[in-house]
Enzyme design. Structure first.
Site, mmCIF file in Angstrom:
data_model
loop_
_atom_site.group_PDB
_atom_site.id
_atom_site.type_symbol
_atom_site.label_atom_id
_atom_site.label_comp_id
_atom_site.label_asym_id
_atom_site.label_seq_id
_atom_site.Cartn_x
_atom_site.Cartn_y
_atom_site.Cartn_z
ATOM 1 C CB SER A 1 -8.132 3.483 2.651
ATOM 2 O OG SER A 1 -7.309 2.898 3.638
ATOM 3 C CB SER B 1 -8.519 0.702 5.632
ATOM 4 O OG SER B 1 -9.267 1.890 5.628
ATOM 5 C CE LYS C 1 -3.962 1.900 2.622
ATOM 6 N NZ LYS C 1 -4.883 1.636 3.738
#
Lengths: 491, 489
Positions: free
Chosen positions: B153, B177, B78
């Site tokens: 996210s 997330s 990420k």
């Protein structure tokens, strides 16, 4: 400013009907090798932005880790100030935007500081002052900005340097007292070796909160903060100026605004930096990157063991152990060297604390002051002074002779026994020898003897003088008094 | 070997057994990114040094030295995690060109174990969002159906695995997330206990809630990755010193007698019918394996979303203050000359997206004097009560099972103008972050439209072992769920 007030102030008297209320915040830089929350060096004088890393420049993802040494130093100072050490203190974020504040917040302690409820005692002239310490908390310093007209430069070497902020209660009542308080705190920091106390390099900075009120008023009036004063003399002058300025405002009906001011030493005046309206909402909240600082009792104990005997404790011990008055004990413990010297004198004197304190505080300190010497440079060693006191106590020499011995020791540095021997200064305690001298004096002054016996008591001193003169000052004054009285009263 | 559909564990074994070289593996997945990512948009950047890293793993194997527990496994990271020398953007314009001089502890540990950072994946800007539509590089598409969001996210990480552009990925979870996109994309994803994984080098959103964790195609992969990245870290004082079990070796599917708690409040509301059906099927599967189903009550959990949004935005408003255009990232050229405040507001105004601004404003308000007590302070108090409530529930059960989200993935753009509706999506996930508990999303079925749906498992602090056991039991019971493949493959 009214010239009357100015005169009153410079005369060091008072401020008429007004009373100043002063509290001081001291920022002391802790002399750790690395910063508060990272490994970067705290060394002064390196090239700009040399001592920085991702933590103290607040790069994304960087996290603070508490410097244990900084905690230890803070606990040490807290204990020295007689504070309670909080077992669980909390670091908060104090938030504002400024280019030399990389994270956008300063990590500081807010509602749960490490140290609380302490006290600092010191002497102002001959008067003992006792100032409360509200709190002492840990925080990090910001960086340094320099402005060059069109542009500004930022040096982050100082960002993240550990500070201990020591906050006094609003107990200080005058400019000289303010300066002396700051000096005392400075002295303790240096005594503990937790802060180098270098004022020029910003290792020790004072913010003074000043307000004035009419004597007898209970409520505090609006206060003004004078920030970043970096000399004791300027503390005194800035506070002095501010007190007079505020009194003048009240006298002329002007309102005092809560604001932050700076002191300009060149013009000897304070000027406004920002008003309360411009003050920030710091939005303090506990720093979620740092768990509460939990300190074990054993850690505090270990730090306590490293504490030297502090001036105040030592003064208390002197009072008890050497039976000297509080005032003497406070004077003697003002400096570590002086206290050490005094203790050595007492030991050499065989325990007469009061006599030792008299000799050190009057004769020795007078000589030192006149010759601008430190205790360490004294030509009279503690052991010699102690031995001299022992000679007095034994009755070998009188107090009067001792004065001679003392000044001889000061010039030659010789031992008191040697001086006494060389100069034949031994006190005469032989009754018959003194009686003989008295008889001779009375015989030589028949008129005075008659007058004394006729009621002129004052002539007694004349006879004492004559006897002492005849014995070259070596007769025991006590014995002279005693025997002379007997002889003159006609026996 | 079918590299495309292999798990991390399978790839690791093959590389260590010299059935395939790490370089071949890396090239295979790099090619898939090349081929597929124009449709999915999961990657912000790819690592041009990935092949070098793979070659080093191969060199180690050739020399006979230990290549590590993740030897040659490509990992999608990420883009919230700092990677030394590799651009790290948080999917924000304000960090568009930021190249960190250090790597996150998580990344260092993965690379030390032989994993190959294949690329940096998209996220909702600064990890703020539940759909991955708030990214500076545009929305990410769900590989199961490109018209749908992958969740957020960590949507880029989830989509990367779902499209088999990487066999494993790292996400971060502040309020769900990892779990929510794992659920939307049919993956296993775990948010570990707070403190289990170092946060050093992870761009902070809400420090007291953020945890990084793995997303993968199997329970065992999650276990393997998590044990690699866990453990205390000298750079993060909130990281726990507690021992890290060798999950990949010790987990079993034995759930006999295990008490599975169902929070009645979670099931009381009218639930999406697909989500309810899938959740019931998972419960039945565990029952079949000998688990005991018990009711638990979590009455305060209904406050989790407002509490979460006060705590998270407060911390975010503070954490994001450093993006001021001074030292790194975007600096506005439109500010009034010589006006510092204008430089700040222009840089931040241009650099942050609207969701980030919304949250900064909310957090700034909640912390401001006069409102602190009513908002931040009160939220912190309720947070503590929620934590206590969970600890209390764990007196009567070992694992709590619930849906992950109120619904399966929704269409791109469908909720973009309704932030509140979007926030409520996090109702089942935020409470574990507030309580610091571990939580996991396990694929459990599909909606009628063919979109994946996961169930959530929660256990006591540092009890990930038990969570992995339950996950493995579900994984083995629901083989049919695992067998399906996303459309894009």
């Amino acid at each position: 400013m009214s010239s009357d007030l100015e005169k009153a102030a410079t005369a060091g008297t008072s401020y008429g009907d007004y009373e100043p209320i002063i509290g001081i915040e001291i920022h002391a830089q802790l002399s750790t090798a690395s910063k508060m929350f990272c490994h970067s060096s705290t060394a002064f004088g390196h090239a700009d932005n040399e001592n920085i890393c991702e933590v103290c420049t607040a790069m994304p993802g960087a996290l603070p880790v508490i410097n244990k040494k900084a905690v230890e130093f803070s606990v040490k100072m807290g204990l020295a100030l007689g504070c309670e050490i909080r077992k669980r203190s909390v670091f908060s974020r104090k938030q504002y935007f400024y280019p030399d504040l990389p994270k956008g917040y300063q990590i500081s302690q807010f509602d749960l500081p490490l140290c609380e409820h302490g006290r600092v005692d010191f002497l102002l002239g001959t008067e003992k002052k006792s100032i409360s310490i509200t709190r002492a908390h840990m925080e990090e310093d910001a960086g340094k900005s320099t402005h060059h007209g069109e542009y500004s430069l930022i040096n982050l070497n100082r960002a993240g340097t550990p500070l201990l902020e020591i906050v006094s209660g609003p107990d200080i009542r005058g400019p000289a007292e303010a300066a002396e308080y700051a000096r005392t705190v400075h002295k303790i920091l240096r005594y503990l070796d937790v802060c180098d106390g270098n004022l020029e390099e910003g290792s020790f900075r004072c913010d003074c909160n000043v307000s004035v009120r009419k004597k007898g008023e209970k409520e505090l009036r609006t206060r003004v903060e004078i920030k970043n004063i970096n000399s004791f003399r300027f503390v005194e002058k800035a506070v002095e100026y501010e007190i007079l300025r505020q009194i003048d405002c009240y006298e002329t009906g002007e309102k005092i605004h809560q604001e932050t001011r700076l002191y300009d030493p060149d013009k000897n005046r304070t000027f406004m930096m920002r008003s309360k309206e411009e003050a920030h909402d710091y939005r303090y909240f506990p720093d979620p990157d740092l768990l509460p600082l939990e300190i074990e009792e054993s850690f505090i104990d270990a730090v306590r063991k490293t504490l030297p005997e502090l001036p105040l404790k030592r003064a208390e011990r002197f009072q008890q152990e050497y039976k000297i008055p509080e005032y003497d004990s406070l004077v003697l413990t003002q400096e570590r060297d002086l206290a050490d010297y005094y203790e050595a004198v007492v030991v050499a004197a065989g325990g007469n604390g009061k006599s030792a304190s008299n000799w050190v505080m009057t004769d020795l300190m007078r000589e030192l002051n006149e010759s601008k010497k430190t205790v360490a440079q004294s030509p009279i060693t503690a052991s010699n002074l102690g031995k001299m006191i022992a000679l007095i106590d034994k009755g070998t020499i009188s107090g009067k002779i001792a004065k001679t011995v003392f000044s001889e020791m000061w010039t030659s540095g010789k031992e008191p026994e040697v001086i006494v021997k060389e100069k034949g200064l031994v006190q005469i305690t032989d009754t018959s020898a003194i009686e003989k001298a008295i008889d001779d004096v009375i015989a030589a002054s028949p008129n005075e003897a008659a007058a004394y016996r006729g009621g002129k008591d004052k002539l007694f001193g004349f006879f004492v003088g004559q006897v002492m003169k005849a014995t070259k000052g070596q007769a025991s004054p006590d014995m002279v008094n005693q025997l002379l009285k007997k002889k003159l009263s006609g026996s | 070997m079918d590299l495309t559909n292999s798990t991390c564990t399978e790839i690791r074994d093959a590389v260590r057994g010299k059935k395939v070289s790490a370089l071949e593996v890396t090239r295979h997945f790099a090619d898939r990114i090349q081929k597929l990512d124009s449709k999915v948009n999961a990657f912000v950047s790819t690592n041009d040094r990935a092949e070098d890293a793979a070659k080093m793993v191969d060199a180690k194997i050739a020399k006979g030295s230990d290549p590590g527990a993740l030897a040659g496994v490509p990992m999608a990271i990420k883009d919230l995690l700092c990677t030394k020398g590799l651009k790290t953007t948080a999917s924000s314009k304000i960090l568009a060109n930021f190249v960190p001089p250090y790597s996150a502890t998580v990344v260092n540990r993965l690379e030390a174990a032989g994993a190959v950072t294949i690329g940096k994946t998209s996220l909702d800007e600064f990890a703020m969002g539940s759909s991955n539509e708030n990214a500076a590089t545009g929305p990410v598409h769900n590989p199961w159906n490109l018209e749908y969001v992958p969740g957020g996210s960590s949507g880029g990480s989830a989509a990367a695995i779902a499209a088999r552009m990487a066999p494993g990925a790292i996400g971060t979870d502040t309020g769900g997330s990892i779990r929510q996109p794992a659920s939307f994309c049919g993956l296993f994803g775990i948010k570990p206990t707070y403190g289990r994984v170092s946060r050093f080098g992870i761009i902070a959103f809400a420090s007291s809630l953020d945890q990084a964790g793995p997303m993968a195609l199997s329970t065992k992969d999650c276990a393997l990755i998590l044990e690699t990245i866990s453990g205390s870290c000298a750079h993060d004082s909130t990281s726990a010193t507690i021992e890290v079990p060798k999950w990949s070796e010790i987990i079993t599917e034995d759930v006999k007698g295990l008490r599975v708690g169902l929070p009645k409040e979670y099931f009381a509301e009218k639930m999406d019918s697909d989500v309810e059906r899938v959740t019931r099927e998972a419960i039945a599967a565990l029952k079949d394996k000998g688990a005991v189903i018990v009711d638990v009550s979590l009455p305060l959990v209904k406050h989790a979303v407002p509490v979460y949004y006060l705590v998270a935005t407060s911390e975010a408003s503070s954490n994001l203050a450093r993006y001021d255009g001074m030292r790194f990232g975007h600096r506005s050229t439109n500010a009034a000359h010589g006006d510092l405040d204008d430089l700040y507001s222009s840089s931040r105004g241009e650099g942050f997206g609207s969701e980030v601004k919304r949250r900064i404003m909310l957090g700034t308000y909640a912390l401001s004097s006069g409102y602190y007590d009513a908002y931040y302070q009160k939220a912190s108090q309720v947070r503590r009560l929620i934590r206590n409530e969970f600890l209390n529930a764990f007196q009567t059960c070992d694992v709590i099972l619930s849906p992950v989200c109120t619904s399966p993935a929704f269409k791109v753009g469908e909720r973009i103008n309704d932030p509140l509706e979007m926030y409520l999506n996090d109702i089942f996930t935020t409470s574990t972050n507030l309580a610091g508990l571990p939580g996991m999303s396990v694929p459990a079925g599909y909606s009628k439209a063919g979109l994946p749906i996961g169930v959530q498992l929660m256990t006591r602090h540092f009890d990930e072992t038990r969570m992995f056991n339950v996950s493995l039991a579900l994984e083995n019971s629901l083989q049919a769920v695992k067998a399906r493949r996303p459309n894009v493959i």
